[in-house]
Enzyme design. Structure first.
Site, PDB file in Angstrom:
ATOM      1  CG  MET A 118      -8.440   7.035   2.745  1.00 47.06           C
ATOM      2  SD  MET A 118      -7.443   7.119   4.236  1.00 47.06           S
ATOM      3  CE  MET A 118      -6.715   5.473   4.216  1.00 47.06           C
ATOM      4  CG  ASP A 161      -5.154   2.398   0.756  1.00 46.82           C
ATOM      5  OD1 ASP A 161      -6.110   1.608   0.663  1.00 46.82           O
ATOM      6  OD2 ASP A 161      -4.013   2.046   1.124  1.00 46.82           O
ATOM      7  CG  MET A 186     -11.350   3.203   2.108  1.00 47.98           C
ATOM      8  SD  MET A 186      -9.790   3.175   2.993  1.00 47.98           S
ATOM      9  CE  MET A 186      -8.667   3.291   1.598  1.00 47.98           C
ATOM     10  CG  MET A 208     -11.807  -2.785   4.903  1.00 50.60           C
ATOM     11  SD  MET A 208     -10.304  -2.445   3.960  1.00 50.60           S
ATOM     12  CE  MET A 208      -9.287  -1.600   5.169  1.00 50.60           C
ATOM     13  CG  HIS A 211      -9.341   0.175  -0.599  1.00 46.94           C
ATOM     14  ND1 HIS A 211      -8.739  -0.032   0.632  1.00 46.94           N
ATOM     15  CD2 HIS A 211     -10.682   0.140  -0.368  1.00 46.94           C
ATOM     16  CE1 HIS A 211      -9.677  -0.172   1.551  1.00 46.94           C
ATOM     17  NE2 HIS A 211     -10.856  -0.072   0.984  1.00 46.94           N
ATOM     18  CG  ASP A 263      -6.365  -2.902   2.869  1.00 47.58           C
ATOM     19  OD1 ASP A 263      -5.275  -2.662   3.408  1.00 47.58           O
ATOM     20  OD2 ASP A 263      -6.996  -2.074   2.174  1.00 47.58           O
ATOM     21  CB  SER A 280      -0.912   0.017   1.225  1.00 45.79           C
ATOM     22  OG  SER A 280      -1.479   1.315   1.335  1.00 45.79           O
ATOM     23  CG  HIS A 298      -3.806  -1.548  -1.747  1.00 44.02           C
ATOM     24  ND1 HIS A 298      -4.898  -2.300  -2.125  1.00 44.02           N
ATOM     25  CD2 HIS A 298      -4.223  -0.773  -0.719  1.00 44.02           C
ATOM     26  CE1 HIS A 298      -5.929  -1.996  -1.347  1.00 44.02           C
ATOM     27  NE2 HIS A 298      -5.546  -1.064  -0.486  1.00 44.02           N
TER      28      HIS A 298
HETATM   29  C1  DX5 Z   1      -6.472   1.364   5.481  1.00 44.75           C
HETATM   30  C2  DX5 Z   1      -6.001   1.147   4.063  1.00 44.75           C
HETATM   31  C3  DX5 Z   1      -4.906   0.160   3.982  1.00 44.75           C
HETATM   32  C4  DX5 Z   1      -3.663   0.616   4.685  1.00 44.75           C
HETATM   33  C5  DX5 Z   1      -2.977  -0.586   5.212  1.00 44.75           C
HETATM   34  O1  DX5 Z   1      -7.594   2.161   5.504  1.00 44.75           O
HETATM   35  O2  DX5 Z   1      -7.057   0.678   3.246  1.00 44.75           O
HETATM   36  O3  DX5 Z   1      -4.624  -0.222   2.646  1.00 44.75           O
HETATM   37  O4  DX5 Z   1      -2.792   1.344   3.872  1.00 44.75           O
HETATM   38  O5  DX5 Z   1      -1.912  -0.169   6.000  1.00 44.75           O
HETATM   39  P1  DX5 Z   1      -1.209  -1.131   7.034  1.00 44.75           P
HETATM   40  O6  DX5 Z   1      -0.646  -2.292   6.267  1.00 44.75           O
HETATM   41  O7  DX5 Z   1      -0.159  -0.256   7.637  1.00 44.75           O
HETATM   42  O8  DX5 Z   1      -2.253  -1.562   8.028  1.00 44.75           O
HETATM   43 ZN    ZN Z   2      -6.543  -0.286   1.235  1.00 48.38          ZN
END
Ligand code: DX5
Ligand code: ZN
Length: 219
Positions: free
Chosen positions: A38, A36, A69, A138, A67, A176, A9, A34
């Site tokens: 948000m 993310d 969010m 998750m 991903h 994840d 990620s 990956h």
């Molecule tokens: C969390 C993200 C993950 C995050 C994982 O909301 O969706 O992808 O980056 O990070 P680690 O591996 O540090 O838990």
């Molecule tokens: Zn993620």
């Protein structure tokens, strides 16, 4: 031999050296990048947006696993297809018409993923599992990297695997949050196909070696 995919990620990358970190993933044993996204509404944090994804895509040589969010993800399906996403995951909790959203993702030529928050039961996918390419379970509450792994995830992997087999689906199981060398093997033994790892990879002394280690222990 199991072909577990490792998806570092980039949330945990050094954004001042993003090209370097993307290239590290390119030349490592990792399978996917990956990414993310948000929005500060669906989750209590804002990560990065389109210009940064564009910069990542410019240097990335492996599939982009995006991903989302975010609330109302339908608004951005075409945007992420144009940015080069190979897999686009939306949250179950953010979709009123999930089946329609999955069709829209596939119509743009991407694999369709559904992410489930820790509180969301696997049984809710009973009627859509055959339309889902990847279920992202998750194993932390989404919004931040570096959180502790939620142990109930093992039971969810087993329940999801059973659903996939019962329905004859080809869905892959992605985990994840809080993934490390401590739990990687057990997750794969429970049925995981893809492991996302952020802080465990990027906070390690040698991220390339850490990715190889994850790949090796999940063979
Ligand atoms: C969390 C993200 C993950 C995050 C994982 O909301 O969706 O992808 O980056 O990070 P680690 O591996 O540090 O838990
Ligand atoms: Zn993620």
């Amino acid at each position: 031999m199991k072909q577990t995919k490792i998806a570092p990620s980039l949330l945990a990358a050094d954004f001042g050296n993003l090209q370097r970190d993307v290239e590290m993933v390119n030349t490592s044993d990792a399978d996917w990048h990956h990414i993310d996204i948000m929005d500060g509404v669906f989750v209590p944090n804002i990560s990065y947006g389109m210009p940064v994804v564009k910069a990542i895509a410019k240097h990335a040589t492996k599939p982009l696993d995006v991903h989302l969010m975010i609330v109302d993800p339908d608004r951005y399906i075409k945007t992420f297809a144009d940015l080069g996403a190979a897999v686009l995951s939306v949250h179950y909790e953010a979709c009123t018409h999930l089946h329609r959203t999955l069709q829209a993702i596939k119509a743009e030529g991407m694999k369709a993923g559904v992410a489930l928050n820790p509180h969301t039961n696997i049984a809710l996918l009973e009627d859509t599992i055959n339309a889902i390419d990847v279920v992202c379970l998750m194993s932390v509450n989404p919004g931040f990297g570096g959180q502790s792994f939620i142990e109930n995830t093992y039971d969810k992997i087993k329940a999801l695997k059973a659903l996939i087999l019962r329905k004859g689906a080809n869905t892959l199981i992605e985990i994840d949050g809080g993934v490390s060398s401590e739990n990687a093997k057990a997750l794969v033994d429970a049925g995981a196909d893809i492991l996302v790892a952020g802080s465990f990879v990027f906070n390690s002394k040698n991220p390339t070696a850490t990715i190889s280690q994850l790949k090796e222990i999940t063979k």
